[in-house]
Design a protein around this motif. Structure first.
Motif, PDB file in Angstrom:
ATOM      1  N   GLU A  35      48.654  56.410  36.783  1.00 38.95           N
ATOM      2  CA  GLU A  35      47.980  57.616  36.505  1.00 38.95           C
ATOM      3  C   GLU A  35      48.091  57.827  35.079  1.00 38.95           C
ATOM      4  O   GLU A  35      49.055  58.025  34.391  1.00 38.95           O
ATOM      5  CB  GLU A  35      48.612  58.669  37.475  1.00 38.95           C
ATOM      6  N   ILE A  37      47.527  60.838  32.066  1.00 38.90           N
ATOM      7  CA  ILE A  37      47.308  62.250  31.653  1.00 38.90           C
ATOM      8  C   ILE A  37      47.196  62.245  30.154  1.00 38.90           C
ATOM      9  O   ILE A  37      48.050  61.706  29.454  1.00 38.90           O
ATOM     10  CB  ILE A  37      48.286  62.973  32.258  1.00 38.90           C
ATOM     11  N   GLU A 102      50.510  72.643  31.823  1.00 38.81           N
ATOM     12  CA  GLU A 102      49.480  72.096  32.789  1.00 38.81           C
ATOM     13  C   GLU A 102      49.883  70.588  32.950  1.00 38.81           C
ATOM     14  O   GLU A 102      49.780  69.951  34.142  1.00 38.81           O
ATOM     15  CB  GLU A 102      48.242  72.233  32.110  1.00 38.81           C
ATOM     16  N   ARG A 105      52.836  70.553  35.323  1.00 38.73           N
ATOM     17  CA  ARG A 105      52.016  70.908  36.726  1.00 38.73           C
ATOM     18  C   ARG A 105      51.824  69.645  37.433  1.00 38.73           C
ATOM     19  O   ARG A 105      52.007  69.341  38.660  1.00 38.73           O
ATOM     20  CB  ARG A 105      51.189  71.982  36.804  1.00 38.73           C
ATOM     21  N   ARG A 106      50.870  68.707  36.749  1.00 43.82           N
ATOM     22  CA  ARG A 106      50.200  67.688  37.132  1.00 43.82           C
ATOM     23  C   ARG A 106      51.215  66.520  37.429  1.00 43.82           C
ATOM     24  O   ARG A 106      51.228  65.803  38.505  1.00 43.82           O
ATOM     25  CB  ARG A 106      49.330  67.194  36.298  1.00 43.82           C
ATOM     26  N   THR A 115      53.338  57.504  36.043  1.00 44.78           N
ATOM     27  CA  THR A 115      52.495  58.112  35.559  1.00 44.78           C
ATOM     28  C   THR A 115      52.641  58.156  33.868  1.00 44.78           C
ATOM     29  O   THR A 115      53.869  58.009  33.339  1.00 44.78           O
ATOM     30  CB  THR A 115      52.871  59.802  35.750  1.00 44.78           C
TER      31      THR A 115
END
Length: 200
Positions: A35, A37, A102, A105-106, A115
């Motif tokens: 994942e 970000i 943010e 949080r993710r 991640t």
């Protein structure tokens, strides 16, 4: 489906502009199911109409920073940032905390077992948050060439943007692993595979 954070490997991928982080992100997504970000995209979301980042910029820099349509005037913001160190510091002080809030949080509810958070700017003490910090190292001349080809930057602008970011020494101090991104994709693939096969 969310993954429990304790079963997740949280990696920071960092490096200066033009270092080629995007091709490594692609590799991590496609071959390791990571994942991803990207803090630049998170910042863009937070700077959208009515969002907290844009509201903070309007309060700090004036209403003219947004157009009549309520959209951030990125050309004006860019000119202000690169023209004045104090304004750049002010903007970073407003936006970076919102972005990292943010991101945290993710990351607390990851969507995969790995991640990867890609950012040219890391939070203070990144080892307190990330399991590993990977620094993408690329020679300055390679970075300049990539930026001139991909973004149409002049050499002068390339150097100015680079100077506004952390130095190689600062990146290396924060890193737990270094990816040499000066060679072929296969060489990068071997390095990444070795990183996944071992943990410090």
């Amino acid at each position: 489906m969310a993954t429990d954070r304790k079963d997740n490997r949280l990696i920071a991928l960092t490096g200066g502009v033009g270092s080629g982080k995007s091709r490594i992100l692609g590799l991590l997504e496609q071959e390791y199911g990571a994942e991803v970000i990207q803090t630049d995209l998170v910042a863009r979301e937070l700077e959208g109409p009515g969002q907290p980042g844009l509201l903070a910029l309007i309060r700090a820099l004036g209403p003219e920073i947004a157009g009549e349509d309520g959209i951030l005037r990125k050309d004006l913001l860019s000119a202000m940032i690169f023209g004045d160190e104090r304004i750049r510091a002010k903007v970073n002080g407003l936006i970076h905390p919102l972005v990292w809030e943010e991101v945290r949080r993710r990351a607390e509810k990851p969507a995969a077992s790995v991640t990867v958070v890609e950012s040219a700017v890391l939070p203070e003490n990144p080892g307190d948050f990330f399991d590993e910090v990977w620094y993408v190292y690329t020679l300055k001349e390679c970075r300049i060439r990539r930026l001139m080809e991909s973004r149409g930057y002049s050499e002068e602008r390339c150097l100015k943007v680079m100077e506004s970011q952390a130095s190689e020494e600062e990146f290396r101090r924060a890193a737990s692993r270094v990816i040499d991104n000066n060679g072929s994709m296969e060489e990068v693939r071997r390095q990444v595979e070795a990183f996944f096969n071992s943990r410090q």
